[in-house]
Design an enzyme around this catalytic site. Structure first.
Site, PDB file in Angstrom:
ATOM      1  N   ASP A  59       0.819  -1.071  -0.106  1.00 49.31           N
ATOM      2  CA  ASP A  59       0.127  -0.084   0.028  1.00 49.31           C
ATOM      3  C   ASP A  59       1.000   1.137  -0.093  1.00 49.31           C
ATOM      4  O   ASP A  59       0.734   2.226  -0.609  1.00 49.31           O
ATOM      5  CB  ASP A  59      -0.919  -0.144   1.136  1.00 49.31           C
ATOM      6  CG  ASP A  59      -1.787  -1.296   1.428  1.00 49.31           C
ATOM      7  OD1 ASP A  59      -2.497  -1.714   0.412  1.00 49.31           O
ATOM      8  OD2 ASP A  59      -1.601  -1.977   2.447  1.00 49.31           O
TER       9      ASP A  59
ATOM     10  N   HIS B 200      -4.640  -3.201   6.814  1.00 51.74           N
ATOM     11  CA  HIS B 200      -4.365  -3.554   5.405  1.00 51.74           C
ATOM     12  C   HIS B 200      -5.841  -4.210   4.793  1.00 51.74           C
ATOM     13  O   HIS B 200      -6.138  -5.256   4.506  1.00 51.74           O
ATOM     14  CB  HIS B 200      -3.305  -4.749   5.070  1.00 51.74           C
ATOM     15  CG  HIS B 200      -3.154  -5.097   3.775  1.00 51.74           C
ATOM     16  ND1 HIS B 200      -2.805  -4.502   2.718  1.00 51.74           N
ATOM     17  CD2 HIS B 200      -3.765  -6.465   3.088  1.00 51.74           C
ATOM     18  CE1 HIS B 200      -2.923  -5.189   1.457  1.00 51.74           C
ATOM     19  NE2 HIS B 200      -3.424  -6.302   1.728  1.00 51.74           N
TER      20      HIS B 200
HETATM   21  P1  NDP Z   1      -1.561 -15.645  -3.754  1.00 52.72           P
HETATM   22  O1  NDP Z   1       0.018 -16.124  -3.714  1.00 52.72           O
HETATM   23  O2  NDP Z   1      -1.669 -14.810  -4.938  1.00 52.72           O
HETATM   24  O3  NDP Z   1      -1.741 -15.058  -2.485  1.00 52.72           O
HETATM   25  C1  NDP Z   1      -1.542 -15.467  -1.208  1.00 52.72           C
HETATM   26  C2  NDP Z   1      -2.091 -14.644  -0.231  1.00 52.72           C
HETATM   27  O4  NDP Z   1      -1.405 -13.375  -0.149  1.00 52.72           O
HETATM   28  C3  NDP Z   1      -3.495 -14.361  -0.149  1.00 52.72           C
HETATM   29  O5  NDP Z   1      -3.978 -14.537   1.105  1.00 52.72           O
HETATM   30  C4  NDP Z   1      -3.649 -13.060  -0.576  1.00 52.72           C
HETATM   31  O6  NDP Z   1      -4.878 -12.207  -0.083  1.00 52.72           O
HETATM   32  C5  NDP Z   1      -2.488 -12.298   0.020  1.00 52.72           C
HETATM   33  N1  NDP Z   1      -2.009 -11.048  -0.156  1.00 52.72           N
HETATM   34  C6  NDP Z   1      -1.762 -10.152   0.345  1.00 52.72           C
HETATM   35  N2  NDP Z   1      -1.536  -8.908  -0.400  1.00 52.72           N
HETATM   36  C7  NDP Z   1      -1.680  -9.271  -1.226  1.00 52.72           C
HETATM   37  C8  NDP Z   1      -1.812  -8.361  -2.641  1.00 52.72           C
HETATM   38  N3  NDP Z   1      -1.284  -7.002  -2.593  1.00 52.72           N
HETATM   39  N4  NDP Z   1      -2.179  -8.879  -3.836  1.00 52.72           N
HETATM   40  C9  NDP Z   1      -2.281 -10.102  -3.899  1.00 52.72           C
HETATM   41  N5  NDP Z   1      -2.529 -11.104  -2.823  1.00 52.72           N
HETATM   42  C10 NDP Z   1      -2.194 -10.555  -1.449  1.00 52.72           C
HETATM   43  O7  NDP Z   1      -2.430 -16.811  -3.718  1.00 52.72           O
HETATM   44  P2  NDP Z   1      -2.223 -18.263  -4.686  1.00 52.72           P
HETATM   45  O8  NDP Z   1      -3.689 -18.763  -4.277  1.00 52.72           O
HETATM   46  O9  NDP Z   1      -1.716 -18.083  -5.753  1.00 52.72           O
HETATM   47  O10 NDP Z   1      -1.462 -19.020  -3.724  1.00 52.72           O
HETATM   48  C11 NDP Z   1      -1.780 -19.652  -2.242  1.00 52.72           C
HETATM   49  C12 NDP Z   1      -1.166 -20.711  -1.670  1.00 52.72           C
HETATM   50  O11 NDP Z   1      -1.118 -20.766  -0.567  1.00 52.72           O
HETATM   51  C13 NDP Z   1      -1.549 -21.872  -2.819  1.00 52.72           C
HETATM   52  O12 NDP Z   1      -0.606 -22.483  -3.187  1.00 52.72           O
HETATM   53  C14 NDP Z   1      -2.232 -22.716  -1.364  1.00 52.72           C
HETATM   54  O13 NDP Z   1      -1.799 -24.260  -1.575  1.00 52.72           O
HETATM   55  C15 NDP Z   1      -1.256 -22.359  -0.120  1.00 52.72           C
HETATM   56  N6  NDP Z   1      -1.697 -22.469   1.154  1.00 52.72           N
HETATM   57  C16 NDP Z   1      -0.533 -22.710   1.676  1.00 52.72           C
HETATM   58  C17 NDP Z   1      -0.900 -22.906   3.127  1.00 52.72           C
HETATM   59  C18 NDP Z   1       0.183 -23.462   4.221  1.00 52.72           C
HETATM   60  O14 NDP Z   1       1.523 -23.489   3.838  1.00 52.72           O
HETATM   61  N7  NDP Z   1      -0.038 -24.003   5.250  1.00 52.72           N
HETATM   62  C19 NDP Z   1      -2.075 -22.535   3.804  1.00 52.72           C
HETATM   63  C20 NDP Z   1      -3.200 -22.228   2.815  1.00 52.72           C
HETATM   64  C21 NDP Z   1      -2.804 -22.103   1.354  1.00 52.72           C
HETATM   65  P3  NDP Z   1      -6.234 -12.265  -0.984  1.00 52.72           P
HETATM   66  O15 NDP Z   1      -6.860 -13.548  -0.825  1.00 52.72           O
HETATM   67  O16 NDP Z   1      -7.152 -11.276  -0.060  1.00 52.72           O
HETATM   68  O17 NDP Z   1      -5.796 -11.896  -2.283  1.00 52.72           O
END
Ligand code: NDP
Length: 342
Positions: A161, A189
């Protein structure tokens, strides 16, 4: 710590979009400098393991001089064992029809155990940055499960931000981004965040400094125009930039989020100079933000610790906005309390 001592960095959600943009930069030395070897631990849930393994193969193929090792795991205890920096990126996205309580509860099931694993096994100097949303409250949950780790080591990201605000200002004034300093993101945020330029400084090519509000008044055609521009253009643009990216790009911001995470951790580890920056840190009661909330403030990093910039005047309209954002943080905290997550 000698410059050559390896540092262990854990990235959760490593198989996701942000993870993909983040890991290569960490491995190239963007956080600790190219002379410090990095051991990467990639944590994923079963559904994301293959993607993380693919990323690990590509990391090897980059032959980064600073990359000591890469390990992919679905075991949180292993992922956080001895970690110096934990980047908590993976989070449960809000699904259709999901209420805020459902989202917080789903994330509690992720960030609680991760906090406990950090408590059990991380290095004494561990620093945690939560990126996964709702980031501020997820940081609160993780900290609550890590009683042996100083709570101020749990932070959440508002640097994107902050960077978005810098870029908007630089574009409007047609000046280099690096010439603008001392802007602030306050609060959560979320859409309630408070971008604040009232203490901003613009440094000219000759080194002379002037208040950012004066430079904006000149560019926009008078001081009266600045307030309207801030309310109607700048603040909504910064706060809703994520939605704009999704609309144009077709998926959410990833590389810019990763770049901001790098900025946050690099500055935390190596210090800030000159301008302060913004980060969501544990409130000590500064600026009327209740103690114990993780809220964004103007911060400087000295000797590896964030310090909230003190003594700034806060105009009535900015204060009202901060109070709104803090109310939202309090509601989230009360909700996770009632769910037994903190
Ligand atoms: P991203 O990598 O795009 O995003 C991950 C997180 O970052 C989301 O919560 C997202 O929030 C957040 N975020 C914060 N700021 C921003 C921003 N400016 N722009 C975009 N995102 C932002 O998500 P993907 O779905 O591609 O990947 C998530 C991965 O996490 C998956 O591979 C899943 O399997 C994994 N995962 C792993 C866990 C663990 O390690 N225990 C637990 C849960 C999931 P928002 O949703 O609000 O955009």
């Amino acid at each position: 710590m000698s410059a050559q001592e390896p540092r262990t960095v854990t990235v959760t959600g490593a198989g996701g979009q942000i993870g993909y943009a983040l890991l290569f930069r960490i491995a190239s030395g963007a956080v600790f400098g190219p002379g410090t070897p990095v051991r990467l631990r990639l944590l994923e849930i079963p559904a994301g393991l293959k993607a993380a393994e693919g990323t690990a193969l590509e990391l090897q193929d980059c032959a980064f001089a600073a990359l000591d090792s890469v390990e992919v795991t679905e075991n949180a205890a292993r992922a956080f064992d001895g970690t110096n920096v934990a980047l908590l990126v993976g989070a449960r996205p809000r699904g259709p029809g999901m209420e805020r309580g459902d989202l917080l509860s789903a994330n509690g099931a992720i960030f609680g155990p991760q906090g406990a694993a950090i408590n059990a096994g991380a290095a004494d100097d561990v620093r945690v940055l939560v990126v996964g949303n709702p980031a501020n409250t997820n940081a609160l949950i993780a900290a609550a499960h890590a009683p042996d780790v100083p709570a101020e080591r749990f932070t959440a990201m508002t640097r994107l931000d902050h960077n978005r605000a810098l870029a908007q200002l630089a574009g409007t004034l047609d000046v280099p981004v690096a010439s603008i300093g001392n802007i602030i993101i306050w609060g959560n945020h979320s859409a309630t965040q408070v971008p604040d330029i009232s203490h901003g400084v613009l440094t000219g090519a000759d080194g002379a400094q002037r208040p950012l509000p004066d430079a904006l008044a000149e560019a926009l055609g008078g001081a009266g125009k600045v307030a309207t521009w801030l309310d109607e253009t700048f603040i909504p643009r910064v706060a809703k930039r994520g939605a704009e990216i999704i609309e144009v790009r077709g998926s959410s911001s990833a590389a810019s989020a990763a770049a901001a995470a790098i900025d946050h951790v690099r500055d935390w580890v190596r210090g800030t100079t000159g301008s302060w920056t913004s980060a969501a840190v544990l409130s000590d009661g500064s600026y009327g933000v209740p103690r114990g909330l993780v809220s964004s403030f103007p911060v400087n990093s000295r000797d590896g610790a964030w310090e909230i910039q003190q003594g700034l005047s806060v105009a009535a309209d900015v204060r009202a906005r901060i109070e709104g954002s803090v109310r939202e943080l309090e509601e989230e905290r009360d909700m996770v309390k009632s769910l037994g997550l903190v």
